[in-house]
Motif scaffolding. Structure first.
Motif, mmCIF file in Angstrom:
data_model
loop_
_atom_site.group_PDB
_atom_site.id
_atom_site.type_symbol
_atom_site.label_atom_id
_atom_site.label_comp_id
_atom_site.label_asym_id
_atom_site.label_seq_id
_atom_site.Cartn_x
_atom_site.Cartn_y
_atom_site.Cartn_z
ATOM 1 N N LEU A 1 0.924 -1.206 0.059
ATOM 2 C CA LEU A 1 0.012 0.053 0.063
ATOM 3 C C LEU A 1 1.009 1.295 0.028
ATOM 4 O O LEU A 1 1.566 1.375 0.883
ATOM 5 C CB LEU A 1 -0.983 -0.194 1.336
ATOM 6 N N GLY A 2 0.900 2.095 -0.964
ATOM 7 C CA GLY A 2 1.707 2.903 -1.181
ATOM 8 C C GLY A 2 1.223 4.321 -0.343
ATOM 9 O O GLY A 2 0.014 4.371 -0.134
ATOM 10 N N ASP A 3 1.977 5.460 -0.440
ATOM 11 C CA ASP A 3 1.780 6.492 0.425
ATOM 12 C C ASP A 3 1.874 7.826 -0.721
ATOM 13 O O ASP A 3 1.014 8.153 -1.519
ATOM 14 C CB ASP A 3 2.486 6.672 1.650
ATOM 15 N N ASN A 4 3.066 8.370 -0.791
ATOM 16 C CA ASN A 4 3.429 9.597 -1.309
ATOM 17 C C ASN A 4 3.994 9.567 -2.546
ATOM 18 O O ASN A 4 4.741 8.504 -2.763
ATOM 19 C CB ASN A 4 4.165 10.647 -0.226
ATOM 20 N N SER A 5 3.864 10.827 -3.393
ATOM 21 C CA SER A 5 4.878 10.803 -4.506
ATOM 22 C C SER A 5 6.109 10.950 -3.796
ATOM 23 O O SER A 5 6.393 11.648 -2.975
ATOM 24 C CB SER A 5 4.170 12.021 -5.434
ATOM 25 N N GLY A 6 7.078 10.769 -4.942
ATOM 26 C CA GLY A 6 8.457 10.944 -4.484
ATOM 27 C C GLY A 6 8.958 9.562 -3.815
ATOM 28 O O GLY A 6 9.756 8.789 -4.218
ATOM 29 N N TYR B 1 0.973 -3.076 -6.390
ATOM 30 C CA TYR B 1 1.343 -1.858 -5.522
ATOM 31 C C TYR B 1 0.099 -0.955 -5.796
ATOM 32 O O TYR B 1 -0.523 -0.852 -6.792
ATOM 33 C CB TYR B 1 2.470 -1.110 -6.225
ATOM 34 N N VAL B 2 -0.457 -0.444 -4.546
ATOM 35 C CA VAL B 2 -1.744 0.272 -4.548
ATOM 36 C C VAL B 2 -1.357 1.871 -4.319
ATOM 37 O O VAL B 2 -0.563 2.462 -3.584
ATOM 38 C CB VAL B 2 -2.656 -0.220 -3.363
ATOM 39 N N VAL B 3 -2.261 2.693 -5.271
ATOM 40 C CA VAL B 3 -2.024 3.886 -5.370
ATOM 41 C C VAL B 3 -3.535 4.452 -5.236
ATOM 42 O O VAL B 3 -4.469 3.822 -5.020
ATOM 43 C CB VAL B 3 -1.381 4.598 -6.525
ATOM 44 N N LYS B 4 -3.663 5.931 -4.731
ATOM 45 C CA LYS B 4 -4.787 6.668 -4.623
ATOM 46 C C LYS B 4 -5.732 6.595 -6.055
ATOM 47 O O LYS B 4 -5.050 6.578 -7.052
ATOM 48 C CB LYS B 4 -4.748 7.883 -3.932
ATOM 49 N N GLY B 5 -6.893 6.646 -6.159
ATOM 50 C CA GLY B 5 -7.911 6.656 -7.240
ATOM 51 C C GLY B 5 -8.023 8.274 -7.920
ATOM 52 O O GLY B 5 -8.267 8.288 -8.921
ATOM 53 N N ASN C 1 -0.247 15.098 -1.375
ATOM 54 C CA ASN C 1 0.749 14.738 -2.220
ATOM 55 C C ASN C 1 0.554 13.108 -2.530
ATOM 56 O O ASN C 1 1.589 12.446 -2.747
ATOM 57 C CB ASN C 1 2.078 15.028 -1.975
ATOM 58 N N ASP C 2 -0.396 12.544 -2.060
ATOM 59 C CA ASP C 2 -0.233 11.141 -2.275
ATOM 60 C C ASP C 2 -0.271 10.601 -3.810
ATOM 61 O O ASP C 2 -0.533 11.197 -4.673
ATOM 62 C CB ASP C 2 -1.865 10.507 -1.562
ATOM 63 N N ALA C 3 0.461 9.447 -3.842
ATOM 64 C CA ALA C 3 0.874 8.968 -5.103
ATOM 65 C C ALA C 3 -0.425 8.373 -5.747
ATOM 66 O O ALA C 3 -1.303 7.751 -5.215
ATOM 67 C CB ALA C 3 1.763 7.755 -5.102
ATOM 68 N N THR C 4 -0.769 8.780 -6.918
ATOM 69 C CA THR C 4 -1.907 8.360 -8.140
ATOM 70 C C THR C 4 -1.343 7.514 -9.002
ATOM 71 O O THR C 4 -0.024 7.415 -9.385
ATOM 72 C CB THR C 4 -2.649 9.335 -8.397
ATOM 73 N N ALA D 1 5.825 -4.072 -11.049
ATOM 74 C CA ALA D 1 4.700 -4.469 -10.294
ATOM 75 C C ALA D 1 3.382 -4.333 -10.881
ATOM 76 O O ALA D 1 3.064 -3.362 -11.749
ATOM 77 C CB ALA D 1 4.595 -3.514 -8.813
ATOM 78 N N ARG D 2 2.261 -5.073 -10.529
ATOM 79 C CA ARG D 2 0.922 -4.667 -11.094
ATOM 80 C C ARG D 2 0.417 -3.536 -10.143
ATOM 81 O O ARG D 2 0.490 -3.701 -8.882
ATOM 82 C CB ARG D 2 0.124 -6.038 -10.615
ATOM 83 N N VAL D 3 0.002 -2.611 -10.814
ATOM 84 C CA VAL D 3 -0.360 -1.321 -10.120
ATOM 85 C C VAL D 3 -1.949 -1.336 -10.209
ATOM 86 O O VAL D 3 -2.491 -1.179 -11.306
ATOM 87 C CB VAL D 3 0.070 -0.137 -10.484
ATOM 88 N N ILE D 4 -2.701 -1.004 -9.220
ATOM 89 C CA ILE D 4 -4.004 -0.573 -9.093
ATOM 90 C C ILE D 4 -4.210 0.380 -7.943
ATOM 91 O O ILE D 4 -3.419 0.912 -7.514
ATOM 92 C CB ILE D 4 -4.673 -2.048 -8.303
ATOM 93 N N THR D 5 -5.475 0.958 -8.290
ATOM 94 C CA THR D 5 -5.922 1.859 -7.265
ATOM 95 C C THR D 5 -6.692 1.466 -6.269
ATOM 96 O O THR D 5 -7.373 0.434 -6.355
ATOM 97 C CB THR D 5 -6.493 3.310 -7.935
#
Length: 301
Positions: free
Chosen positions: A171-176, A197-201, A206-209, A222-226
């Motif tokens: 579960l990811g968090d921020n950009s950068g 890997y999970v990003v925001k929808g 500054n959360d990663a999308t 990785a497989r990336v989903i929101t």
């Protein structure tokens, strides 16, 4: 020292809920948001803050600070008429982290314990939190993480659980920070694991999308989903059913950042499966985690 107004669950465990200290943070984030958006008219800023103060009065203090923070931020976005005030700084954060990528990758390749150092590098990226601080020193964070290490460290337990699974949910968090996570993902895949890997929808702070994930090449490793939501952390009422199924069916989860910790630390569906990887940025969260303000931790509950 634990304050008297903290909540405990039925097991007698201290839990994260929205406490009086959180109100200050909600409004501080809103001010930061307006400054990030380039608003210089203090009269306008006061009008927004005063309206938000009335809005905060309606909040449920039993929900997580992440959920209430999200409500304040999204209301602020609405009032200033900008849906992604952090867009420019997110790109700059990604670019800064990408400049460090090759050097950090070499550090991992030269390590005696590559996975352990990849985790320490990944948590150093958690300092890139513009909701709390509008500035940060990533080099200082890296030095602290690598030299001091985790104040709560369940790495050996994580290694044992990792040997038993083929897939890891991150579960990811921020950009950068997502660039530092990419190094961790690459190390997990080197060990033969498949990573989702999970990003925001949608944009929040500054959360990663998905835009950030594609920009830094996370989709290549990785497989990336929101999670289908624009709320901080994991607000179960706001995320997609697909994400909830993915989360609850996962056998091993790495949860990055404080908002995800706030959301999941009492969720029985992930207990023992979720390992929390974060820098402690709040005294309330420090008490719940059993750590100190400023510590970096890697643990499960």
């Amino acid at each position: 020292m634990i304050n008297y107004y903290y909540n405990y669950n039925q097991k007698g465990e201290l839990t994260v809920r929205s406490y009086i200290d959180c109100v200050y943070c909600y409004l501080k984030q809103a001010v930061s948001c307006m400054k990030m958006a380039g608003i210089e008219d203090e009269k306008k800023m006061h009008e927004v803050i005063y309206e938000l103060m009335d809005y905060v009065k309606t909040f449920d203090t039993e929900v997580t600070p992440a959920e209430n923070s999200s409500r304040v931020l999204l209301k602020a976005y609405e009032l200033i008429g900008i849906d992604d005030p952090y867009k420019e700084i997110k790109k700059k954060s990604n670019d800064l982290a990408l400049e460090l990528y090759n050097g950090l990758k070499q550090k991992i390749e030269n390590s005696d314990d590559r996975l352990y150092d990849a985790l320490k590098i990944a948590v150093a990226g958690n300092v890139i939190d513009l909701g709390i601080n509008r500035s940060f020193d990533i080099h200082e964070a890296l030095a602290h993480s690598m030299d001091t290490g985790f104040s709560i460290d369940h790495y050996e337990l994580f290694r044992k659980k990792l040997e038993e699974v083929q897939e890891v949910l991150l579960l990811g968090d921020n950009s950068g920070e997502i660039v530092f996570d990419k190094l961790l993902v690459e190390e997990l895949t080197r060990l033969g694991k498949q990573v989702t890997y999970v990003v925001k929808g949608a944009p929040i702070l500054n959360d990663a999308t998905m835009e950030d994930a594609l920009y830094v090449g996370m989709d290549k490793v990785a497989r990336v989903i929101t999670n289908g939501s624009k709320y901080l952390g994991v607000c179960l009422e706001r995320v997609s059913e697909e994400f909830i199924n993915t989360l609850y069916n996962a056998n091993l989860i790495i949860s990055k950042g404080q908002a995800n910790f706030e959301s999941l630390e009492q969720d029985e569906n992930v207990r023992g499966k979720a390992f929390f990887l974060l820098k402690i940025k709040c005294e309330c969260v420090a008490d719940v985690a059993g750590a100190k303000l400023g510590d970096v931790v890697f643990f499960t509950k």
